[in-house]
Write an enzyme that holds these catalytic residues in place. Structure first.
Site, PDB file in Angstrom:
ATOM      1  NE  ARG A 145      43.581  54.352   5.303  1.00 25.37           N
ATOM      2  CZ  ARG A 145      43.219  55.639   5.206  1.00 25.37           C
ATOM      3  NH1 ARG A 145      42.033  55.955   4.754  1.00 25.37           N
ATOM      4  NH2 ARG A 145      44.056  56.580   5.587  1.00 25.37           N
ATOM      5  CD  GLU A 182      46.344  69.571   3.430  1.00 21.52           C
ATOM      6  OE1 GLU A 182      46.035  68.422   3.797  1.00 21.52           O
ATOM      7  OE2 GLU A 182      45.603  70.566   3.553  1.00 21.52           O
TER       8      GLU A 182
END
Ligand SMILES: O=P(O)(O)OC[C@H]1O[C@H](OP(=O)(O)OP(=O)(O)O)[C@H](O)[C@@H]1O
Ligand SMILES: Nc1ncnc2[nH]cnc12
Length: 260
Positions: A145, A182
Site C-alpha cells: 500500500r 506478530e
C-alpha cells in the site's frame, strides 16, 4: 447493520526536516466520530458503495488543532488552508472491516479512500505540503500500500520513488532485511544502486501497527548510508505502539485508529 468507529486525526511530531525551515505547523488534532455505513452481511463481508462516498460522510465535529508556537495562530493557519476539514474527510473515507483478515482485527481499508477523489487528493496534498522543499531525494514506498501513496508524493516533491519489496520480487541485485511479525518473520528487499549514501529519504506506507515493517525499511536504507528524515503513514494504530519502536525517528500520520 451500522458500525461506527472513532478515529483520532493527528498531525504530529517535530522532525528534522531541516532545509529549509518553514512555519509549517505540527498539529495535533482530536477525536472525531466516523460512522461506518458499509453494508455488513452475516459473513462480515462489506460491499463497496455503488457510487460515490456519500455513504462515508461523517458527522465529524470540526477538528481542533493544538500546535507549537501560538496555538491560536496555528489554529487559524490550519483553518485557513482547510487542513482540519481535509483530515476529517480522509478519516471518514477509510472503511473499517471487523474480523479481517482474522477474528479480532479491525481492518483499516484504504481502498475506499482511493474511491473518494477529493479525500485521496487531500491525502497526497497534506504529505506534499509537509515534504516539498525539504531536500528529500528519495521516497521509499513499502509494498503494497506504500506503492499507492508514495509515487504521487515523489513526483510532486521532485524525488525518485524506490520500492521496498517483499522477497523474490525484484529482478536485480538486492539487499534485504529480515523483520519479525506478530507470528513468524518476513523479509524486505531493495535494489542495490537505487539509492546512494548521503541521500535524504522519506519512508511511506499506508499504516503503522507494530512498527516492524517501517523499522525494517529504515534499517535497509541506513545500511547503505541513506539519511531517513521521516516516516509517514496515513493511519497509525496507537495501541500497538509502533511509534515507540521507531525510537527517535520522526513519524507523521494523518489519522489515528483502533486496530482491534
Ligand atoms: O507496523 P506493522 O505491524 O509492521 O504493520 C504494518 C504493515 O502491515 C500492512 O501491510 P501487510 O504486511 O499486511 O502487507 P500488504 O500491504 O502487502 O497487504 C501495512 O500496509 C503495513 O505495511
Ligand atoms: N488493523 C489493520 N488494518 C489494516 N492493515 C493492517 N496492518 C496491520 N494491522 C492492520
Amino acid at each position: 447493520m451500522m458500525q461506527s468507529t472513532s478515529l483520532v486525526s493527528s498531525l504530529s511530531n517535530s522532525s528534522p526536516l531541516s532545509p529549509p525551515t518553514t512555519a509549517a505547523a505540527a498539529a495535533t488534532c482530536h477525536r472525531v466520530e466516523a460512522p461506518f455505513t458499509g453494508v455488513v452481511t452475516a459473513s462480515s463481508r462489506v460491499e463497496f458503495p455503488s457510487v460515490h462516498l456519500r455513504p462515508y460522510r461523517s458527522t465529524l465535529s470540526p477538528p481542533r488543532c493544538a500546535v507549537s508556537k501560538s496555538v491560536k495562530e496555528d489554529q487559524e493557519m490550519a483553518l485557513e488552508d482547510g487542513q482540519d476539514d481535509r483530515i476529517a474527510r480522509i478519516a471518514s473515507a477509510i472503511r473499517v472491516i471487523p474480523n479481517f483478515p482474522k477474528p479480532g482485527i479491525l481492518f483499516q481499508d484504504i481502498t475506499t479512500l482511493l474511491l473518494d477523489t477529493k479525500a485521496f487528493r487531500d491525502t497526497i496534498d497534506l504529505f506534499v505540503e509537509r515534504y516539498k522543499g525539504k531536500d528529500i531525494s528519495v521516497v521509499a514506498g513499502i509494498e503494497a500500500r506504500g506503492f499507492i501513496f508514495g509515487p504521487p508524493i515523489a513526483l510532486a516533491i521532485g524525488a525518485k520513488f524506490v520500492p521496498m519489496r517483499k522477497p523474490n520480487k525484484l529482478p536485480g541485485e538486492v539487499i534485504s532485511e529480515e523483520y519479525s511479525l506478530e507470528y513468524g518473520s518476513d523479509k524486505m528487499e531493495m535494489h542495490v544502486g537505487a539509492v546512494q549514501a548521503g541521500e535524504r529519504a522519506l519512508v511511506i506506507d499506508d499504516l503503522i501497527a507494530t512498527g516492524g515493517t517501517l523499522c525494517a525499511a529504515i534499517r535497509l536504507l541506513e545500511r547503505v548510508g541513506v539519511d531517513v528524515v521521516e516516516c509517514a503513514c496515513v493511519i497509525e494504530l496507537p495501541e500497538l505502539k509502533g511509534r515507540d519502536r521507531l525510537g527517535d525517528k520522526p513519524l507523521f500520520v494523518l489519522v489515528n485508529a483502533p486496530g482491534a
